[in-house]
Design a protein around this motif. Structure first.
Motif, PDB file in Angstrom:
ATOM      1  N   GLU A 258      -4.607  16.509  -2.776  1.00  0.00           N
ATOM      2  CA  GLU A 258      -5.944  16.172  -2.086  1.00  0.00           C
ATOM      3  C   GLU A 258      -6.918  16.237  -3.428  1.00  0.00           C
ATOM      4  O   GLU A 258      -7.838  15.278  -3.555  1.00  0.00           O
ATOM      5  CB  GLU A 258      -6.258  17.128  -1.096  1.00  0.00           C
ATOM      6  CG  GLU A 258      -5.402  17.169   0.000  1.00  0.00           C
ATOM      7  CD  GLU A 258      -5.971  18.047   1.256  1.00  0.00           C
ATOM      8  OE1 GLU A 258      -6.603  19.177   0.732  1.00  0.00           O
ATOM      9  OE2 GLU A 258      -5.153  18.021   2.227  1.00  0.00           O
TER      10      GLU A 258
ATOM     11  N   HIS B 131       0.718  -1.218  -0.040  1.00  0.00           N
ATOM     12  CA  HIS B 131       0.080   0.160   0.103  1.00  0.00           C
ATOM     13  C   HIS B 131       0.918   1.162   0.124  1.00  0.00           C
ATOM     14  O   HIS B 131       2.190   1.389   0.650  1.00  0.00           O
ATOM     15  CB  HIS B 131      -0.784  -0.043   1.394  1.00  0.00           C
ATOM     16  CG  HIS B 131      -1.953   0.958   1.260  1.00  0.00           C
ATOM     17  ND1 HIS B 131      -3.046   1.188   0.777  1.00  0.00           N
ATOM     18  CD2 HIS B 131      -1.985   2.179   1.905  1.00  0.00           C
ATOM     19  CE1 HIS B 131      -3.762   2.110   0.991  1.00  0.00           C
ATOM     20  NE2 HIS B 131      -3.055   2.922   1.458  1.00  0.00           N
TER      21      HIS B 131
ATOM     22  N   ASP C 104      -2.697  12.013   6.401  1.00  0.00           N
ATOM     23  CA  ASP C 104      -3.363  12.769   6.937  1.00  0.00           C
ATOM     24  C   ASP C 104      -2.552  14.033   7.433  1.00  0.00           C
ATOM     25  O   ASP C 104      -1.264  13.893   8.142  1.00  0.00           O
ATOM     26  CB  ASP C 104      -4.057  12.485   8.108  1.00  0.00           C
ATOM     27  CG  ASP C 104      -5.378  11.634   7.832  1.00  0.00           C
ATOM     28  OD1 ASP C 104      -5.722  11.870   6.361  1.00  0.00           O
ATOM     29  OD2 ASP C 104      -5.899  10.884   8.479  1.00  0.00           O
TER      30      ASP C 104
ATOM     31  N   ARG D 258      -8.921   8.669  -7.437  1.00  0.00           N
ATOM     32  CA  ARG D 258      -9.252   7.392  -6.528  1.00  0.00           C
ATOM     33  C   ARG D 258      -8.391   6.346  -7.108  1.00  0.00           C
ATOM     34  O   ARG D 258      -8.988   5.189  -7.131  1.00  0.00           O
ATOM     35  CB  ARG D 258     -10.821   7.307  -6.604  1.00  0.00           C
ATOM     36  CG  ARG D 258     -11.767   8.335  -6.115  1.00  0.00           C
ATOM     37  CD  ARG D 258     -13.006   7.796  -6.199  1.00  0.00           C
ATOM     38  NE  ARG D 258     -13.881   9.111  -5.812  1.00  0.00           N
ATOM     39  CZ  ARG D 258     -14.203   9.353  -4.461  1.00  0.00           C
ATOM     40  NH1 ARG D 258     -13.515   8.564  -3.419  1.00  0.00           N
ATOM     41  NH2 ARG D 258     -14.885  10.228  -3.947  1.00  0.00           N
TER      42      ARG D 258
ATOM     43  N   ARG E 235       1.111   5.175   0.940  1.00  0.00           N
ATOM     44  CA  ARG E 235       0.351   6.426   1.831  1.00  0.00           C
ATOM     45  C   ARG E 235       1.206   7.584   1.182  1.00  0.00           C
ATOM     46  O   ARG E 235       2.444   7.795   1.645  1.00  0.00           O
ATOM     47  CB  ARG E 235       0.584   6.069   3.072  1.00  0.00           C
ATOM     48  CG  ARG E 235      -0.007   7.117   4.123  1.00  0.00           C
ATOM     49  CD  ARG E 235      -0.712   6.739   5.412  1.00  0.00           C
ATOM     50  NE  ARG E 235      -1.622   5.850   5.124  1.00  0.00           N
ATOM     51  CZ  ARG E 235      -2.099   4.850   5.962  1.00  0.00           C
ATOM     52  NH1 ARG E 235      -1.574   4.921   7.333  1.00  0.00           N
ATOM     53  NH2 ARG E 235      -3.147   4.326   5.988  1.00  0.00           N
TER      54      ARG E 235
ATOM     55  N   VAL F 114      -6.187  13.083  -5.744  1.00  0.00           N
ATOM     56  CA  VAL F 114      -6.650  11.684  -4.990  1.00  0.00           C
ATOM     57  C   VAL F 114      -8.302  11.735  -5.170  1.00  0.00           C
ATOM     58  O   VAL F 114      -8.660  10.674  -5.599  1.00  0.00           O
ATOM     59  CB  VAL F 114      -6.122  11.539  -3.667  1.00  0.00           C
ATOM     60  CG1 VAL F 114      -6.741  10.454  -2.876  1.00  0.00           C
ATOM     61  CG2 VAL F 114      -4.554  11.472  -3.569  1.00  0.00           C
TER      62      VAL F 114
ATOM     63  N   ASP G 240      -3.598   5.993  -0.419  1.00  0.00           N
ATOM     64  CA  ASP G 240      -4.201   6.994   0.213  1.00  0.00           C
ATOM     65  C   ASP G 240      -3.484   8.191   0.777  1.00  0.00           C
ATOM     66  O   ASP G 240      -2.102   8.013   0.524  1.00  0.00           O
ATOM     67  CB  ASP G 240      -5.021   6.205   1.422  1.00  0.00           C
ATOM     68  CG  ASP G 240      -4.113   5.755   2.566  1.00  0.00           C
ATOM     69  OD1 ASP G 240      -2.646   5.945   2.536  1.00  0.00           O
ATOM     70  OD2 ASP G 240      -4.622   4.862   3.431  1.00  0.00           O
TER      71      ASP G 240
END
Length: 525
Positions: free
Chosen positions: A333, A306, A348, A340, A308, A336, A345
């Motif tokens: 942001e 994955h 934060d 998608r 990040r 993304v 992801d």
């Protein structure tokens, strides 16, 4: 070859960064092609010589020297190349000393049967320094205190260029870099390369020192978690797909599940992790996939990769690196939300207003299995290298454990005469109901030069057995070891492995019976 060996020798004994830069720039200036290019490849780790192994070197020296004498000498010196260079019987005038390019081209063209004859001939004609440089070259153990980044900085100084310009080109070039040197000397154009899917030099963070924390203008910074994975750059450009490590190595073959999701044109900066059901797995899980040429279907399922993401460097053909961090973050942001992408992801941004709130966030890092915080100035552009001030990494406090020294091994380079690599253990109950020490980690830094001399003397005075350059010692010295985390491990007798262990303190005063136990370490998993 003699000039290259002399360069290595001088680099080892030149401690200052500026001194090393001058040595490298002078070497590039005074050495013709292709020797300087091959030297650059060797120093930066881009040269691969697979035809000569350390075992072959041992066989050759055993034919020329008394094996027992060699064994004693190797045990004393602790470095194979240095031992062979010193003990090899010279034959002055036997042959002409080879050029560096001649050595590399001959080894690449030779069959396995021809390599011993080549090495023997070269060792006969070179002096001790030349022999040492040759053996360091072919066994891949340079360790002269020069990073790839420092070598590129020396190139920039030599050619009057910015190091970022060289970083941009680097991964599209191949040794012996003749077009690069021609451009740097003003004898040719900038190398014509297809850089669409090339690696872009990463921006790195400086550790936040204790003395800097209270003076930090926190209102100027944004904060994110520092995730415990590996920093990567994901590139989708013109139909090409690449996944690079922070040093520019293409690691995509080990992570096809990440590459197959790329159906966009963008360059992303982020952290590669193993994530299951939304939870980040320990770093040890990610390690199961690192360095593999092929990955089985079972491994893809057991250790799902994955990404990040932290930053957006290119969106389509637009270079965003000159924009302030917060503007790049807004673009990321939006990208993304619009794209998608699978297996990806956002990292934060954390909410805080005061330094006290920031410290409180950091205090929660360990209980959430997070390395710490990343602090980034809101107005910072994306700059190659490690500029001071824009980005900081503020890691959680280290864990500490008192361990017992079990084995010591010779170091390399300037440390080849010292026992500087230490394996340490913790106590546990053995099968007979008694107590035994089992290894839990290994470290080779965290002590001063004076402490190294003291440790080396202690090892020599308390040796119980020898295994080549390694000595077993009696259980008599406690080391306070600092480490970042501990994970289960099937490779270690204790069943545990420390992450980033280093010597924090030498506990001359502490009885070994009072050192920590494996159960204590297991409780920190």
């Amino acid at each position: 070859m003699p000039g290259f060996a002399q360069l290595l020798d001088r680099l080892i004994y030149t401690p200052s960064r500026n001194g090393k830069l001058r040595l490298l720039a002078d070497f590039f200036r005074g050495t013709p092609d292709p020797d300087r290019g091959w030297a650059l490849a060797a120093i930066t780790g881009t040269l691969e010589l697979t035809s000569a192994k350390p075992a072959l070197v041992r066989e050759l020296v055993a034919e020329r020297c008394d094996p027992v004498l060699f064994g004693w000498s190797y045990d004393y010196v602790g470095d194979l190349a240095e031992t062979v260079a010193l003990i090899w019987p010279e034959r002055p005038g036997a042959n002409r000393a080879p050029d560096l390019a001649e050595v590399i081209e001959a080894l690449n063209a030779a069959s396995r049967r021809e390599v011993p004859q080549l090495l023997e001939r070269w060792l006969d004609t070179l002096d001790a320094t030349g022999r040492w440089g040759l053996l360091k070259l072919i066994t891949g153990g340079l360790r002269v205190g020069v990073s790839a980044r420092l070598a590129k900085t020396a190139l920039a100084d030599f050619g009057g260029r910015e190091v970022a310009e060289i970083e941009e080109l680097w991964h599209g070039l191949e040794p012996p870099y003749e077009s690069l040197f021609a451009w740097l000397e003003g004898q040719g154009p900038i190398p014509d390369l297809d850089l669409a899917a090339a690696f872009r030099p990463m921006m790195l963070a400086n550790p936040l020192e204790d003395r800097e924390i209270d003076a930090l203008p926190v209102a100027d910074y944004c904060a994110e978690w520092k995730w415990d994975g590996i920093r990567v750059q994901l590139v989708g450009r013109g139909g090409q797909r690449r996944l690079f490590s922070r040093t520019g190595d293409d690691i995509g073959r080990a992570f096809p599940d990440i590459l197959e999701t790329i159906d966009y044109d963008a360059v992303l900066d982020g952290e590669l992790l193993v994530v299951r059901d939304g939870e980040v797995a320990p770093f040890n899980d990610l390690q199961q996939r690192l360095g593999r040429k092929t990955v089985s279907a079972k491994m893809l399922q057991s250790y799902p990769a994955h990404l990040r993401v932290y930053d957006l460097l290119f969106e389509g053909q637009e270079d965003l690196r000159g924009l302030p961090f917060l503007e790049r973050r807004r673009r990321l942001e939006d990208w993304v939300a619009r794209t998608r992408p699978a297996r990806l992801d956002l990292s934060d941004l954390l909410t805080f207003e005061t330094l006290a709130e920031l410290k409180a966030l950091r205090e929660t890092a360990r209980e959430n299995a997070i390395e710490g915080l990343m602090l980034k100035r809101a107005d910072s552009p994306y700059l190659a290298g490690r500029p001071k001030g824009p980005w900081y990494k503020w890691k959680r406090d280290a864990l500490l454990l008192d361990c017992v020294l079990m084995y010591a091994q010779r170091g390399h380079g300037k440390r080849s005469s010292y026992y500087s690599d230490y394996t340490f253990g913790a106590w546990r109950h053995d099968e007979a109901g008694g107590e035994e020490l089992v290894p839990v980690g290994k470290a080779y830094f965290g002590f001063t030069d004076e402490e190294l001399r003291q440790l080396d003397k202690w090892v020599r005075d308390h040796t119980t057995d020898r295994f080549g350059p390694v000595r077993a010692v009696e259980p008599g010295l406690v080391l306070e070891v600092a480490f970042d985390a501990v994970h289960p491990s099937t490779r270690h007798k204790s069943g545990l492995a420390m992450r980033f262990p280093r010597i924090s303190r030498i506990r001359w005063d502490k009885p070994v019976e009072e050192a920590d136990r494996v159960e204590t370490l297991a409780g920190l998993v």
